[in-house]
Design a protein around this motif. Structure first.
Motif, PDB file in Angstrom:
ATOM      1  N   GLU A  79       0.834  -1.204   0.000  1.00 33.90           N
ATOM      2  CA  GLU A  79       0.000   0.000   0.000  1.00 33.90           C
ATOM      3  C   GLU A  79       0.868   1.254   0.000  1.00 33.90           C
ATOM      4  OE1 GLU A  79      -3.500   2.136   2.696  1.00 33.90           O
ATOM      5  OE2 GLU A  79      -2.741   0.136   3.211  1.00 33.90           O
ATOM      6  N   HIS A  80       1.941   1.233   0.778  1.00 34.83           N
ATOM      7  CA  HIS A  80       2.830   2.404   0.831  1.00 34.83           C
ATOM      8  C   HIS A  80       3.516   2.629  -0.514  1.00 34.83           C
ATOM      9  CE1 HIS A  80       5.720   5.333   2.279  1.00 34.83           C
ATOM     10  NE2 HIS A  80       6.692   4.584   1.787  1.00 34.83           N
ATOM     11  N   LEU A  81       4.012   1.551  -1.122  1.00 32.18           N
ATOM     12  CA  LEU A  81       4.708   1.669  -2.398  1.00 32.18           C
ATOM     13  C   LEU A  81       3.802   2.263  -3.474  1.00 32.18           C
ATOM     14  CD1 LEU A  81       6.676  -1.693  -2.549  1.00 32.18           C
ATOM     15  CD2 LEU A  81       7.674   0.589  -2.624  1.00 32.18           C
ATOM     16  N   CYS A  82       2.570   1.811  -3.512  1.00 32.63           N
ATOM     17  CA  CYS A  82       1.644   2.251  -4.557  1.00 32.63           C
ATOM     18  C   CYS A  82       1.020   3.600  -4.257  1.00 32.63           C
ATOM     19  CB  CYS A  82       0.545   1.207  -4.755  1.00 32.63           C
ATOM     20  SG  CYS A  82       1.144  -0.387  -5.340  1.00 32.63           S
ATOM     21  N   SER A  83       0.587   3.786  -3.022  1.00 30.96           N
ATOM     22  CA  SER A  83      -0.166   4.990  -2.691  1.00 30.96           C
ATOM     23  C   SER A  83       0.688   6.244  -2.750  1.00 30.96           C
ATOM     24  CB  SER A  83      -0.801   4.858  -1.305  1.00 30.96           C
ATOM     25  OG  SER A  83       0.194   4.710  -0.306  1.00 30.96           O
ATOM     26  N   THR A  84       2.015   6.096  -2.637  1.00 29.04           N
ATOM     27  CA  THR A  84       2.879   7.268  -2.766  1.00 29.04           C
ATOM     28  C   THR A  84       2.940   7.774  -4.197  1.00 29.04           C
ATOM     29  OG1 THR A  84       4.807   5.823  -3.043  1.00 29.04           O
ATOM     30  CG2 THR A  84       4.337   6.637  -0.812  1.00 29.04           C
ATOM     31  N   GLN A  85       2.483   6.939  -5.153  1.00 31.74           N
ATOM     32  CA  GLN A  85       2.533   7.311  -6.560  1.00 31.74           C
ATOM     33  C   GLN A  85       1.157   7.600  -7.151  1.00 31.74           C
ATOM     34  OE1 GLN A  85       5.227   4.779  -8.955  1.00 31.74           O
ATOM     35  NE2 GLN A  85       5.793   3.805  -7.032  1.00 31.74           N
ATOM     36  N   THR A  86       0.121   6.964  -6.634  1.00 33.25           N
ATOM     37  CA  THR A  86      -1.212   7.141  -7.191  1.00 33.25           C
ATOM     38  C   THR A  86      -2.257   6.730  -6.162  1.00 33.25           C
ATOM     39  OG1 THR A  86      -2.697   6.498  -9.005  1.00 33.25           O
ATOM     40  CG2 THR A  86      -1.210   4.827  -8.180  1.00 33.25           C
ATOM     41  N   GLU A  87      -3.457   7.235  -6.344  1.00 33.42           N
ATOM     42  CA  GLU A  87      -4.552   6.855  -5.453  1.00 33.42           C
ATOM     43  C   GLU A  87      -5.233   5.577  -5.928  1.00 33.42           C
ATOM     44  OE1 GLU A  87      -7.227  10.108  -5.181  1.00 33.42           O
ATOM     45  OE2 GLU A  87      -5.852  11.422  -4.099  1.00 33.42           O
ATOM     46  N   SER A  88      -5.040   5.254  -7.204  1.00 34.02           N
ATOM     47  CA  SER A  88      -5.700   4.083  -7.783  1.00 34.02           C
ATOM     48  C   SER A  88      -4.647   3.105  -8.284  1.00 34.02           C
ATOM     49  CB  SER A  88      -6.613   4.521  -8.936  1.00 34.02           C
ATOM     50  OG  SER A  88      -7.249   3.417  -9.523  1.00 34.02           O
ATOM     51  N   TYR A  89      -4.656   1.886  -7.753  1.00 34.10           N
ATOM     52  CA  TYR A  89      -3.660   0.897  -8.151  1.00 34.10           C
ATOM     53  C   TYR A  89      -4.237  -0.500  -7.934  1.00 34.10           C
ATOM     54  CZ  TYR A  89      -2.972   1.056  -3.082  1.00 34.10           C
ATOM     55  OH  TYR A  89      -3.183   1.045  -1.730  1.00 34.10           O
ATOM     56  N   LEU A  90      -3.624  -1.493  -8.559  1.00 36.11           N
ATOM     57  CA  LEU A  90      -4.050  -2.866  -8.382  1.00 36.11           C
ATOM     58  C   LEU A  90      -3.590  -3.374  -7.022  1.00 36.11           C
ATOM     59  CD1 LEU A  90      -3.175  -4.413 -11.883  1.00 36.11           C
ATOM     60  CD2 LEU A  90      -5.298  -3.326 -11.139  1.00 36.11           C
ATOM     61  N   GLU A  91      -4.402  -4.200  -6.405  1.00 39.32           N
ATOM     62  CA  GLU A  91      -4.041  -4.761  -5.107  1.00 39.32           C
ATOM     63  C   GLU A  91      -3.239  -6.042  -5.262  1.00 39.32           C
ATOM     64  OE1 GLU A  91      -7.498  -5.185  -2.719  1.00 39.32           O
ATOM     65  OE2 GLU A  91      -7.824  -3.017  -2.507  1.00 39.32           O
ATOM     66  N   TRP A  92      -2.825  -6.335  -6.477  1.00 37.72           N
ATOM     67  CA  TRP A  92      -2.005  -7.507  -6.745  1.00 37.72           C
ATOM     68  C   TRP A  92      -1.005  -7.148  -7.845  1.00 37.72           C
ATOM     69  CZ3 TRP A  92      -2.938  -9.288 -11.821  1.00 37.72           C
ATOM     70  CH2 TRP A  92      -4.119  -8.815 -12.414  1.00 37.72           C
ATOM     71  N   MET A  93       0.096  -7.875  -7.857  1.00 41.12           N
ATOM     72  CA  MET A  93       1.158  -7.598  -8.811  1.00 41.12           C
ATOM     73  C   MET A  93       1.001  -8.496 -10.037  1.00 41.12           C
ATOM     74  SD  MET A  93       5.290  -7.746  -8.266  1.00 41.12           S
ATOM     75  CE  MET A  93       5.247  -6.543  -6.948  1.00 41.12           C
ATOM     76  N   PRO A  94       0.786  -7.911 -11.225  1.00 35.39           N
ATOM     77  CA  PRO A  94       0.625  -8.737 -12.425  1.00 35.39           C
ATOM     78  C   PRO A  94       1.965  -9.260 -12.918  1.00 35.39           C
ATOM     79  CG  PRO A  94       0.503  -6.415 -12.993  1.00 35.39           C
ATOM     80  CD  PRO A  94       0.605  -6.477 -11.491  1.00 35.39           C
ATOM     81  N   ASN A  95       1.992 -10.530 -13.282  1.00 30.10           N
ATOM     82  CA  ASN A  95       3.171 -11.060 -13.963  1.00 30.10           C
ATOM     83  C   ASN A  95       3.156 -10.546 -15.397  1.00 30.10           C
ATOM     84  OD1 ASN A  95       4.548 -13.159 -15.788  1.00 30.10           O
ATOM     85  ND2 ASN A  95       5.284 -13.712 -13.754  1.00 30.10           N
ATOM     86  N   THR A  96       4.225  -9.910 -15.827  1.00 34.87           N
ATOM     87  CA  THR A  96       4.239  -9.255 -17.135  1.00 34.87           C
ATOM     88  C   THR A  96       4.792 -10.152 -18.240  1.00 34.87           C
ATOM     89  OG1 THR A  96       6.374  -8.230 -16.595  1.00 34.87           O
ATOM     90  CG2 THR A  96       4.372  -6.935 -16.154  1.00 34.87           C
ATOM     91  N   GLY A  97       4.922 -11.443 -17.977  1.00 36.58           N
ATOM     92  CA  GLY A  97       5.389 -12.362 -19.016  1.00 36.58           C
ATOM     93  C   GLY A  97       4.357 -12.606 -20.091  1.00 36.58           C
ATOM     94  N   VAL A  98       3.083 -12.473 -19.738  1.00 38.41           N
ATOM     95  CA  VAL A  98       1.980 -12.568 -20.697  1.00 38.41           C
ATOM     96  C   VAL A  98       0.986 -11.463 -20.345  1.00 38.41           C
ATOM     97  CG1 VAL A  98       0.160 -14.000 -21.700  1.00 38.41           C
ATOM     98  CG2 VAL A  98       2.262 -15.072 -20.870  1.00 38.41           C
ATOM     99  N   LEU A  99       0.807 -10.522 -21.248  1.00 38.12           N
ATOM    100  CA  LEU A  99      -0.101  -9.399 -21.027  1.00 38.12           C
ATOM    101  C   LEU A  99      -1.033  -9.254 -22.213  1.00 38.12           C
ATOM    102  CD1 LEU A  99       2.457  -6.720 -19.757  1.00 38.12           C
ATOM    103  CD2 LEU A  99       0.823  -7.999 -18.353  1.00 38.12           C
ATOM    104  N   VAL A 100      -2.293  -8.971 -21.935  1.00 39.51           N
ATOM    105  CA  VAL A 100      -3.282  -8.738 -22.992  1.00 39.51           C
ATOM    106  C   VAL A 100      -3.904  -7.371 -22.771  1.00 39.51           C
ATOM    107  CG1 VAL A 100      -5.366  -9.565 -24.121  1.00 39.51           C
ATOM    108  CG2 VAL A 100      -3.763 -11.213 -23.128  1.00 39.51           C
ATOM    109  N   PHE A 101      -3.689  -6.478 -23.721  1.00 41.09           N
ATOM    110  CA  PHE A 101      -4.250  -5.132 -23.649  1.00 41.09           C
ATOM    111  C   PHE A 101      -5.395  -5.000 -24.659  1.00 41.09           C
ATOM    112  CE2 PHE A 101       0.105  -4.584 -22.182  1.00 41.09           C
ATOM    113  CZ  PHE A 101      -0.051  -3.766 -21.076  1.00 41.09           C
ATOM    114  N   GLY A 102      -6.478  -4.362 -24.255  1.00 40.15           N
ATOM    115  CA  GLY A 102      -7.596  -4.098 -25.147  1.00 40.15           C
ATOM    116  C   GLY A 102      -7.986  -2.637 -25.115  1.00 40.15           C
ATOM    117  N   ASN A 103      -8.729  -2.217 -26.129  1.00 36.14           N
ATOM    118  CA  ASN A 103      -9.255  -0.845 -26.184  1.00 36.14           C
ATOM    119  C   ASN A 103      -8.146   0.215 -26.175  1.00 36.14           C
ATOM    120  OD1 ASN A 103     -11.943  -1.991 -25.891  1.00 36.14           O
ATOM    121  ND2 ASN A 103     -11.425  -2.260 -23.734  1.00 36.14           N
ATOM    122  N   GLU A 104      -7.008  -0.139 -26.777  1.00 30.81           N
ATOM    123  CA  GLU A 104      -5.841   0.752 -26.852  1.00 30.81           C
ATOM    124  C   GLU A 104      -5.350   1.188 -25.479  1.00 30.81           C
ATOM    125  OE1 GLU A 104      -6.851   3.985 -29.537  1.00 30.81           O
ATOM    126  OE2 GLU A 104      -6.161   2.805 -31.247  1.00 30.81           O
TER     127      GLU A 104
END
Length: 282
Positions: A171-196
């Motif tokens: 919470e400290h790591l994320c909240s110091t940068q933004t108010e909105s963040y994921l509560e879990w860390m995504p593995n970036t080995g496979v990522l799917v982006f939609g809607n640009e």
């Protein structure tokens, strides 16, 4: 939808008195449809056998998608023979500089260019799927695309034994940068982006990565994505969609098998997965 629409447009342009205008509109629509096609992206260099690994990933991927849907970003060092081999697959090979400076060297590793993965944000497409070089695509990857902004498999869940930080630290790591963040860390080995969405979050992702670089944190691009993706519609992938083989996950019907350190120690690879690998290398 693409083929019925194309057939209708071709027939109609011959029977309508304004067929020239219709033909022009059809061509424009064809280009738009092509831009909307899912693009598949890798980021490699001639270090750490990344090119060799990516070739073993790309070859089975070509069983499911067209070669012009695949882009491989190659950052320094880029050996001439490696570039030639990748281009022989008839995929789009983009030689490019590092996205930003390397992360600081740690006692256990050399400087790493984690931000190179952000080159995927350059792709002009509504939908983008990113694969690490150490992945094997053994089923149709279009099944991963559901239309949401971002899909990823959790790398570490808050509160799990494997998690890098405690809940309060996260919470400290994320909240110091933004108010909105994921509560879990995504593995970036496979990522799917939609809607640009990959373009929408590029600056936030880069900024979060820069802050992490200054703090010399581990799992940098993954944490940075968690910070940047807080306002996106996000879905978690399951164990069949993104198989993490270092967790000894071995479904026979998986889509993407992420080998990780198994590339370095093939003795850990189970027999039925080894056979699948042998089948498509032939």
């Amino acid at each position: 939808m693409k083929f019925p629409l194309a057939s209708w447009a071709i027939c109609y342009m011959y029977f309508d008195e304004h067929h020239n205008a219709i033909r022009k509109n059809y061509i424009t629509l064809a280009y738009l449809l092509e831009d909307m096609a899912t693009q598949y992206v890798y980021s490699v260099s001639s270090s750490h056998n990344l090119v060799q690994q990516s070739i073993l990933s790309i070859k089975p991927l070509l069983n499911y998608v067209k070669s012009d849907q695949i882009t491989v970003f190659v950052t320094p060092p880029a050996k001439t023979n490696d570039l030639k081999t990748l281009r022989s697959l008839d995929v789009d090979v983009e030689r490019t500089d590092h996205y930003s400076d390397a992360m600081p060297k740690t006692p256990n590793s050399n400087p790493r260019y984690y931000a190179d993965k952000l080159n995927l944000c350059k792709i002009n497409s509504d939908s983008v799927v990113f694969f690490d070089a150490d992945t094997l695509i053994l089923d149709d990857p279009s099944q991963l695309v559901t239309g949401v902004d971002l899909r990823a498999r959790p790398g570490h869940l808050v509160g799990s034994k494997e998690f890098e930080y405690s809940g309060s630290e996260w919470e400290h790591l994320c909240s110091t940068q933004t108010e909105s963040y994921l509560e879990w860390m995504p593995n970036t080995g496979v990522l799917v982006f939609g809607n640009e969405s990959h373009k929408q979050i590029e600056q936030d992702w880069a900024n979060a990565l820069s802050i992490q670089k200054q703090a010399n944190q581990q799992w940098t691009e993954q944490h940075a994505l968690a910070v940047a993706a807080g306002d996106l519609e996000v879905e978690k992938m399951n164990k069949k969609e993104h198989v993490m083989m270092w967790n000894e996950e071995l479904p026979t019907d998986g889509i993407v098998y992420h080998l990780g350190d198994l590339w370095k120690d093939t003795s850990k690879t189970k027999s039925h997965i080894s056979q699948k690998i042998a089948d498509f290398i032939k």
